[in-house]
Design a protein around this motif. Structure first.
Motif, short mmCIF file in Angstrom:
data_model
loop_
_atom_site.label_atom_id
_atom_site.label_comp_id
_atom_site.label_asym_id
_atom_site.label_seq_id
_atom_site.Cartn_x
_atom_site.Cartn_y
_atom_site.Cartn_z
N GLY A 35 0.82 -1.20 0.00
CA GLY A 35 0.00 0.00 0.00
C GLY A 35 0.86 1.25 0.00
O GLY A 35 2.08 1.19 0.06
N GLY A 36 0.22 2.37 -0.09
CA GLY A 36 0.95 3.63 -0.08
C GLY A 36 1.20 4.16 -1.47
O GLY A 36 0.83 3.55 -2.47
N PRO A 37 1.87 5.28 -1.54
CA PRO A 37 2.14 5.90 -2.84
C PRO A 37 3.16 5.09 -3.64
O PRO A 37 3.99 4.38 -3.09
CB PRO A 37 2.70 7.28 -2.47
N GLY A 38 3.08 5.22 -4.94
CA GLY A 38 4.04 4.51 -5.80
C GLY A 38 3.64 3.07 -6.00
O GLY A 38 2.66 2.58 -5.47
N LYS A 39 4.44 2.38 -6.78
CA LYS A 39 4.20 0.96 -7.06
C LYS A 39 5.30 0.14 -6.42
O LYS A 39 6.48 0.38 -6.67
CB LYS A 39 4.20 0.72 -8.57
N GLU A 40 4.91 -0.79 -5.59
CA GLU A 40 5.88 -1.70 -4.98
C GLU A 40 5.21 -3.04 -4.74
O GLU A 40 4.07 -3.11 -4.27
CB GLU A 40 6.42 -1.16 -3.66
N TYR A 41 5.93 -4.10 -5.07
CA TYR A 41 5.48 -5.46 -4.82
C TYR A 41 6.57 -6.17 -4.02
O TYR A 41 7.75 -5.92 -4.23
CB TYR A 41 5.24 -6.22 -6.13
N ARG A 42 6.15 -7.06 -3.14
CA ARG A 42 7.11 -7.89 -2.38
C ARG A 42 6.85 -9.35 -2.69
O ARG A 42 5.71 -9.79 -2.71
CB ARG A 42 6.96 -7.63 -0.89
N MET A 43 7.92 -10.07 -2.91
CA MET A 43 7.85 -11.51 -3.17
C MET A 43 8.53 -12.23 -2.02
O MET A 43 9.63 -11.85 -1.61
CB MET A 43 8.56 -11.85 -4.48
N PHE A 44 7.85 -13.26 -1.52
CA PHE A 44 8.38 -14.04 -0.40
C PHE A 44 8.46 -15.50 -0.84
O PHE A 44 7.50 -16.04 -1.36
CB PHE A 44 7.46 -13.96 0.81
N SER A 45 9.59 -16.11 -0.61
CA SER A 45 9.75 -17.53 -0.87
C SER A 45 9.67 -18.24 0.48
O SER A 45 10.36 -17.88 1.42
CB SER A 45 11.10 -17.82 -1.53
N ARG A 46 8.82 -19.24 0.54
CA ARG A 46 8.68 -19.99 1.79
C ARG A 46 9.06 -21.45 1.52
O ARG A 46 8.65 -22.04 0.54
CB ARG A 46 7.26 -19.92 2.30
N SER A 47 9.84 -21.98 2.42
CA SER A 47 10.24 -23.39 2.30
C SER A 47 9.87 -24.10 3.59
O SER A 47 9.36 -23.50 4.52
CB SER A 47 11.74 -23.49 2.03
N ARG A 48 10.15 -25.35 3.65
CA ARG A 48 9.84 -26.12 4.87
C ARG A 48 10.61 -25.59 6.08
O ARG A 48 10.21 -25.79 7.21
CB ARG A 48 10.19 -27.59 4.64
N ASN A 49 11.71 -24.90 5.82
CA ASN A 49 12.53 -24.36 6.91
C ASN A 49 12.17 -22.93 7.27
O ASN A 49 12.85 -22.31 8.06
CB ASN A 49 14.00 -24.41 6.52
N GLY A 50 11.14 -22.36 6.65
CA GLY A 50 10.75 -20.99 6.97
C GLY A 50 10.98 -20.05 5.79
O GLY A 50 11.07 -20.48 4.65
N LEU A 51 11.09 -18.78 6.09
CA LEU A 51 11.26 -17.77 5.05
C LEU A 51 12.62 -17.91 4.40
O LEU A 51 13.65 -17.85 5.06
CB LEU A 51 11.11 -16.37 5.65
#
Length: 61
Positions: A35-51
């Motif tokens: 959210g907020g001004p501008g364009k931003e995306y976050r990508m998260f990779s999750r595995s069996r061991n966590g982030l």
């Protein structure tokens, strides 16, 4: 966290998905628009061991 900054062009969202397909290597990858001004995306990779990693993609102004 790795931060990727690119131009604010019409194909920005397509570029975000291209990057996501390239880095998806583990059990699960999520993409969230920030959210907020501008364009931003976050990508998260999750595995069996966590982030495993986080990547922020931002449009430059």
């Amino acid at each position: 966290m790795l931060v990727v900054v690119g131009p604010d062009i019409d194909s920005f969202v397509s570029e975000v998905w291209r990057i996501a397909r390239f880095i998806a290597y583990d059990d699960y990858v999520s993409i969230e628009r920030q959210g907020g001004p501008g364009k931003e995306y976050r990508m998260f990779s999750r595995s069996r061991n966590g982030l495993a990693f986080e990547v922020a993609v931002r449009a430059s102004e």
